[in-house]
Design an enzyme around this catalytic site. Structure first.
Site, mmCIF file in Angstrom:
data_model
loop_
_atom_site.group_PDB
_atom_site.id
_atom_site.type_symbol
_atom_site.label_atom_id
_atom_site.label_comp_id
_atom_site.label_asym_id
_atom_site.label_seq_id
_atom_site.Cartn_x
_atom_site.Cartn_y
_atom_site.Cartn_z
ATOM 1 N N SER A 1 -33.389 135.097 28.888
ATOM 2 C CA SER A 1 -34.765 134.853 28.446
ATOM 3 C C SER A 1 -35.749 135.071 29.587
ATOM 4 O O SER A 1 -36.954 135.191 29.351
ATOM 5 C CB SER A 1 -34.908 133.429 27.897
ATOM 6 O OG SER A 1 -34.354 132.485 28.798
ATOM 7 N N GLU B 1 -22.872 136.403 24.502
ATOM 8 C CA GLU B 1 -23.202 136.266 23.082
ATOM 9 C C GLU B 1 -22.179 136.968 22.198
ATOM 10 O O GLU B 1 -21.663 138.027 22.567
ATOM 11 C CB GLU B 1 -24.588 136.885 22.811
ATOM 12 C CG GLU B 1 -25.721 136.185 23.528
ATOM 13 C CD GLU B 1 -27.089 136.790 23.207
ATOM 14 O OE1 GLU B 1 -27.187 137.684 22.333
ATOM 15 O OE2 GLU B 1 -28.067 136.358 23.847
ATOM 16 N N GLU C 1 -27.285 128.953 18.270
ATOM 17 C CA GLU C 1 -28.740 129.193 18.216
ATOM 18 C C GLU C 1 -29.171 129.588 16.801
ATOM 19 O O GLU C 1 -28.520 130.417 16.143
ATOM 20 C CB GLU C 1 -29.115 130.312 19.207
ATOM 21 C CG GLU C 1 -30.609 130.647 19.169
ATOM 22 C CD GLU C 1 -31.083 131.517 20.317
ATOM 23 O OE1 GLU C 1 -30.281 131.842 21.205
ATOM 24 O OE2 GLU C 1 -32.286 131.868 20.309
HETATM 25 O O1 KIV Z 1 -31.409 133.189 27.652
HETATM 26 C C1 KIV Z 1 -31.569 132.061 27.168
HETATM 27 O O2 KIV Z 1 -32.528 131.336 27.491
HETATM 28 C C2 KIV Z 1 -30.595 131.589 26.198
HETATM 29 C C3 KIV Z 1 -30.885 130.288 25.504
HETATM 30 C C4 KIV Z 1 -31.894 130.494 24.463
HETATM 31 C C5 KIV Z 1 -29.644 129.668 24.981
HETATM 32 O O3 KIV Z 1 -29.625 132.245 25.954
#
Ligand code: KIV
Length: 293
Positions: free
Chosen positions: A58, A127, A194
């Site tokens: 993120s 993931e 998620e």
């Molecule tokens: O990259 C991220 O912040 C994540 C979270 C949303 C679990 O994978």
């Protein structure tokens, strides 16, 4: 009696085995995970007593200005992981494997996971469900703990047709339960869920011996994770409904920078106290020098 892994007052390093056995149904407090991407963020998270720090991909959206997470590379993730690790938090550092770093081959996946470990992560997250099993097994075989991530997996945004809640139909929900069990069997020590209905993440949590950590997955997971820039209100774009803003640092930042700008423009900053000064002798010597030159 419930138990926490770590508190603000007793900061023992959080370990993978301690997280692996941390189930709310066994009396544990929910795990607390938050993202961080740099040393000040990691120090703040650690001072707040979180259990895990996720150096999430993120970072692409909340720090680097991209519209999705697909543009960050393993080198970007290693750079941010190293910055977090320099803060030496007691919280467990989870390095997020970015898109295409674990999709090509098992050997490639192990090498990329090792890059994040060498940067300072203590485990990696990736993931996907059942189709990721060969990669997960190879990474675990290299002694690198793996956290799974199922449900709304942002790296699959094009395949999913956008950021959509997953598991609303019974077949899809049962597939998520099967994916979670397969991930646990392959060696994942915890699984992020998620964007999944509360009822479905409760089913997944009940089916597993390893903890689930939810984001947009309701309160019945074994822990919760939020993106730091969302919870602090630094990220000012539209937030999904599962985000709770605990502060409004963007407004506080704009206000503070505007006050600074106004002070510079009026001459109120810097003051005499905020400036360096010569001693009287130095000033006199300089005046003499000026008068003879
Ligand atoms: O990259 C991220 O912040 C994540 C979270 C949303 C679990 O994978």
């Amino acid at each position: 009696m419930s138990s926490s892994l770590s508190t603000v007052t007793s900061r023992r390093p959080v370990t993978v085995p301690a997280v692996r056995s941390h189930k709310v149904r066994a009396g544990s407090d929910p795990l607390v995970m938050v993202t961080a991407y740099d040393a000040p963020g990691a120090r703040a998270a650690d001072a707040a007593g979180v259990d895990l720090i996720l150096v999430g991909d993120s970072v692409a959206m909340v720090v680097l200005g991209y519209d999705d997470t697909l543009s960050v590379t393993i080198d970007d993730m290693a750079h941010h992981t190293a910055a977090v690790a320099r803060a030496k938090p007691a919280a467990l550092i989870v390095g997020d494997l970015p898109w295409m770093s674990y999709h090509v081959s098992a050997a490639d996946s192990v090498r990329n996971a090792a890059t994040l470990i060498r940067a300072g992560a203590q485990c990696v997250k990736l993931e996907g469900g059942t189709k990721r099993i060969p990669m997960i097994e190879a990474i675990v075989d290299a002694e690198i703990p793996v956290m799974g991530h199922i449900g709304l997996t942002p790296q699959s945004m094009h395949a999913m047709g956008g950021f959509r809640v997953q598991g609303r139909e019974s077949e899809a929900a049962l597939q998520l339960v099967a994916d979670a069990k397969a991930l646990q069997h392959a060696g994942c020590f915890a699984i992020v869920i998620e964007g999944v209905p509360d009822e479905v993440s409760a089913m997944i949590t009940a089916a597993l011996d390893v903890p689930t950590i939810g984001i947009g997955a309701g309160p019945r997971c074994d822990g919760q994770v939020l993106v730091m820039h969302d919870l602090l209100g630094i990220e000012d774009r539209l937030a999904p409904k599962f985000v709770r803003r605990y502060a409004d640092l963007r407004s506080a930042s704009v206000e503070a920078i505007a006050a600074y700008a106004a002070d510079v423009r009026t001459g109120a900053f810097p003051s005499a106290d905020e400036s360096y000064h010569l001693t009287a002798d130095q000033a006199e010597a300089m005046a003499l020098y000026g008068s003879t030159s």
